[in-house]
Design a protein around this motif. Sequence first.
Motif, PDB file in Angstrom:
ATOM      1  N   GLN A  32       0.851  -1.191   0.000  1.00 45.81           N
ATOM      2  CA  GLN A  32       0.000   0.000   0.000  1.00 45.81           C
ATOM      3  C   GLN A  32       0.883   1.235   0.000  1.00 45.81           C
ATOM      4  N   TYR A  33       0.509   2.212  -0.840  1.00 48.09           N
ATOM      5  CA  TYR A  33       1.266   3.459  -0.952  1.00 48.09           C
ATOM      6  C   TYR A  33       0.622   4.551  -0.110  1.00 48.09           C
ATOM      7  N   PHE A  34       1.499   5.393   0.432  1.00 45.37           N
ATOM      8  CA  PHE A  34       1.103   6.562   1.213  1.00 45.37           C
ATOM      9  C   PHE A  34       1.814   7.779   0.632  1.00 45.37           C
ATOM     10  N   GLU A  35       1.398   8.959   1.053  1.00 45.13           N
ATOM     11  CA  GLU A  35       2.008  10.176   0.514  1.00 45.13           C
ATOM     12  C   GLU A  35       3.523  10.190   0.725  1.00 45.13           C
ATOM     13  N   ARG A  36       3.977   9.605   1.832  1.00 45.85           N
ATOM     14  CA  ARG A  36       5.409   9.655   2.148  1.00 45.85           C
ATOM     15  C   ARG A  36       6.056   8.282   2.278  1.00 45.85           C
ATOM     16  N   ALA A  37       5.354   7.212   1.981  1.00 45.58           N
ATOM     17  CA  ALA A  37       5.895   5.882   2.266  1.00 45.58           C
ATOM     18  C   ALA A  37       5.204   4.816   1.419  1.00 45.58           C
ATOM     19  N   ARG A  38       5.815   3.631   1.445  1.00 44.88           N
ATOM     20  CA  ARG A  38       5.239   2.436   0.822  1.00 44.88           C
ATOM     21  C   ARG A  38       5.375   1.291   1.816  1.00 44.88           C
ATOM     22  N   PHE A  39       4.241   0.660   2.171  1.00 42.47           N
ATOM     23  CA  PHE A  39       4.217  -0.450   3.116  1.00 42.47           C
ATOM     24  C   PHE A  39       4.199  -1.769   2.348  1.00 42.47           C
ATOM     25  N   GLU A  40       4.861  -2.750   2.936  1.00 44.81           N
ATOM     26  CA  GLU A  40       4.803  -4.129   2.449  1.00 44.81           C
ATOM     27  C   GLU A  40       4.492  -5.058   3.601  1.00 44.81           C
ATOM     28  N   TYR A  41       3.734  -6.122   3.318  1.00 48.65           N
ATOM     29  CA  TYR A  41       3.372  -7.090   4.355  1.00 48.65           C
ATOM     30  C   TYR A  41       4.222  -8.343   4.207  1.00 48.65           C
ATOM     31  N   HIS A  42       4.917  -8.687   5.305  1.00 44.69           N
ATOM     32  CA  HIS A  42       5.784  -9.864   5.350  1.00 44.69           C
ATOM     33  C   HIS A  42       5.301 -10.782   6.481  1.00 44.69           C
ATOM     34  N   PRO A  43       4.257 -11.592   6.234  1.00 39.52           N
ATOM     35  CA  PRO A  43       3.669 -12.380   7.327  1.00 39.52           C
ATOM     36  C   PRO A  43       4.633 -13.366   7.964  1.00 39.52           C
ATOM     37  N   GLU A  44       5.646 -13.824   7.211  1.00 43.78           N
ATOM     38  CA  GLU A  44       6.579 -14.802   7.753  1.00 43.78           C
ATOM     39  C   GLU A  44       7.448 -14.225   8.871  1.00 43.78           C
ATOM     40  N   LYS A  45       7.468 -12.893   9.016  1.00 46.33           N
ATOM     41  CA  LYS A  45       8.271 -12.275  10.072  1.00 46.33           C
ATOM     42  C   LYS A  45       7.611 -12.389  11.446  1.00 46.33           C
ATOM     43  N   LEU A  46       6.347 -12.829  11.475  1.00 48.57           N
ATOM     44  CA  LEU A  46       5.725 -13.236  12.735  1.00 48.57           C
ATOM     45  C   LEU A  46       5.734 -14.759  12.726  1.00 48.57           C
ATOM     46  N   PRO A  47       6.523 -15.404  13.597  1.00 56.33           N
ATOM     47  CA  PRO A  47       6.658 -16.861  13.540  1.00 56.33           C
ATOM     48  C   PRO A  47       5.320 -17.591  13.531  1.00 56.33           C
ATOM     49  N   ALA A  48       5.315 -18.771  12.911  1.00 52.39           N
ATOM     50  CA  ALA A  48       4.082 -19.522  12.666  1.00 52.39           C
ATOM     51  C   ALA A  48       3.298 -19.793  13.950  1.00 52.39           C
ATOM     52  N   PHE A  49       3.999 -20.108  15.049  1.00 53.35           N
ATOM     53  CA  PHE A  49       3.300 -20.405  16.300  1.00 53.35           C
ATOM     54  C   PHE A  49       2.461 -19.215  16.749  1.00 53.35           C
ATOM     55  N   TYR A  50       3.021 -18.012  16.646  1.00 59.44           N
ATOM     56  CA  TYR A  50       2.293 -16.823  17.087  1.00 59.44           C
ATOM     57  C   TYR A  50       1.160 -16.477  16.119  1.00 59.44           C
ATOM     58  N   ARG A  51       1.340 -16.766  14.836  1.00 60.30           N
ATOM     59  CA  ARG A  51       0.231 -16.573  13.893  1.00 60.30           C
ATOM     60  C   ARG A  51      -0.921 -17.523  14.215  1.00 60.30           C
ATOM     61  N   GLN A  52      -0.581 -18.737  14.609  1.00 58.75           N
ATOM     62  CA  GLN A  52      -1.623 -19.688  15.004  1.00 58.75           C
ATOM     63  C   GLN A  52      -2.368 -19.198  16.240  1.00 58.75           C
ATOM     64  N   MET A  53      -1.630 -18.685  17.222  1.00 54.68           N
ATOM     65  CA  MET A  53      -2.258 -18.166  18.437  1.00 54.68           C
ATOM     66  C   MET A  53      -3.103 -16.927  18.130  1.00 54.68           C
ATOM     67  N   GLU A  54      -2.649 -16.133  17.213  1.00 53.40           N
ATOM     68  CA  GLU A  54      -3.396 -14.951  16.775  1.00 53.40           C
ATOM     69  C   GLU A  54      -4.763 -15.360  16.240  1.00 53.40           C
ATOM     70  N   ARG A  55      -4.764 -16.350  15.364  1.00 54.95           N
ATOM     71  CA  ARG A  55      -6.035 -16.817  14.793  1.00 54.95           C
ATOM     72  C   ARG A  55      -6.895 -17.495  15.849  1.00 54.95           C
ATOM     73  N   ALA A  56      -6.286 -18.330  16.687  1.00 57.53           N
ATOM     74  CA  ALA A  56      -7.050 -19.074  17.691  1.00 57.53           C
ATOM     75  C   ALA A  56      -7.723 -18.146  18.695  1.00 57.53           C
ATOM     76  N   ASN A  57      -7.050 -17.042  19.056  1.00 55.18           N
ATOM     77  CA  ASN A  57      -7.575 -16.123  20.067  1.00 55.18           C
ATOM     78  C   ASN A  57      -8.326 -14.937  19.483  1.00 55.18           C
ATOM     79  N   GLY A  58      -8.367 -14.834  18.156  1.00 53.53           N
ATOM     80  CA  GLY A  58      -9.083 -13.729  17.519  1.00 53.53           C
ATOM     81  C   GLY A  58      -8.503 -12.370  17.863  1.00 53.53           C
ATOM     82  N   ILE A  59      -7.166 -12.279  17.924  1.00 51.12           N
ATOM     83  CA  ILE A  59      -6.495 -11.034  18.296  1.00 51.12           C
ATOM     84  C   ILE A  59      -5.547 -10.624  17.177  1.00 51.12           C
ATOM     85  N   MET A  60      -4.920  -9.463  17.318  1.00 49.76           N
ATOM     86  CA  MET A  60      -3.965  -8.986  16.329  1.00 49.76           C
ATOM     87  C   MET A  60      -2.619  -8.756  16.996  1.00 49.76           C
TER      88      MET A  60
END
Length: 413
Positions: free
Chosen positions: A222-250
């Motif tokens: 996503q582009y912004f007036e002063r920046a460009r963001f990229e999403y790298h989901p692998e930088k949050l280890p798989a175990f924590y992504r699983q807990m994120e989904r299981a607990n419905g949190i971010m």
Amino acid sequence: MTSRPWYAPLTMIGIVALTTLALVAPAELRARQRPTVADFAPPMTPSEAQAIVAAARAAERAQRIEQMQQQSGQDAVPLPAVQNMYFASSGFHISDRTGFLSFWRRNGGDLIFGYPISGEMVEDGRIVQYFERARFEYHPEHLGTDYQVMLSLLGNELTQGYDFPDGQPTQGRIYFPETRQTLGGKFLKFWQKRGGLRIFGYPISEPFEEISPIDGQVRITQYFERARFEYHPEKLPAFYRQMERANGIMLAGLYEVQLTDLGRQAMQRRGHTPQSTGPMPGAPVWSSALFERRIEVNLSTQMLTAFEGEAPVYRAPVATGRDGFNTPVGTFAVYSKLPIQTMTGSAGGESWYVPDIPWVQYVVGGVALHGTYWHDAWGTGVRMSHGCINLNIDDAEWLYRWTDIGTRVDIID
């Protein structure tokens, strides 16, 4: 396993001297270290922790003195009147003649802007400096205000000719009528946490897939007036992504959302090829260890602030101990660090076993700063720990990499 500190190889004389120092120097630690209820069992006795902290502080002071003497001692070159730091990783300086150094330090440093890739220069009648991900502008008409340093609209500049479709207001996303775009999910959380409108500007596109200039992979962008963001989901280890989904949190990994090199792209487009001239006489090589570092945890606001000298360089929401397991108030210090640990304990009729706690830093007894993956209530006023200071994973990792053994931690009401 705890990483081995740089000061580990001490002579026997040094060990004796520093152990003696431990008995007289950090009196505030001795006075405050009374038994506390906490999520973890203390990894060592209070006297052992005290000796380690005293040794680390003495070694850091000696290193700081040595660094300054190396810069100005042999030839008696006085340090510049205006603070000026040399960044060896990129070969350029940042100065406070225009306030660029203070702005860089107080608004995210290398995490947000990257390192300098040019010196100060005049461009379109204004003093500017290029960084890997941004271009700083000096605005003397706003001298002494928050707008003395501003960021160029590089997102706008580098997307001229793009035809981004308008976004549509939907539930869970913020709509910006100024640019007719929306912002939500992890990009919204990052935008809000790391500087918002002042640092990134408004979104000028919706999220879409694009080849990354970072790794050549197709990434959500996503582009912004002063920046460009990229999403790298692998930088949050798989175990924590699983807990994120299981607990419905971010949750958030430190490098899960990354900024791309708009500063470098803009500099190349304008034909600039600055060459490093090496460190100026008297300019110290940049290191956060040049400053007295400390952490302040405010139990009333549930916020943590990291300081280098008097400059606040990082802020993070926290969740601390609930009633009956209250986080202790006082002046402490980081005395032990573990990148990951299992939490076990029993107190007040409760028992717990929680594996894979990331970025653990003990500050008093079994009370520690650490990442949390079973809730996302940091900064909400909900206090739910057994005395520890809960952080999002990205904040816990940043602090872990920034501190050393001996870093002061003030916990206030």
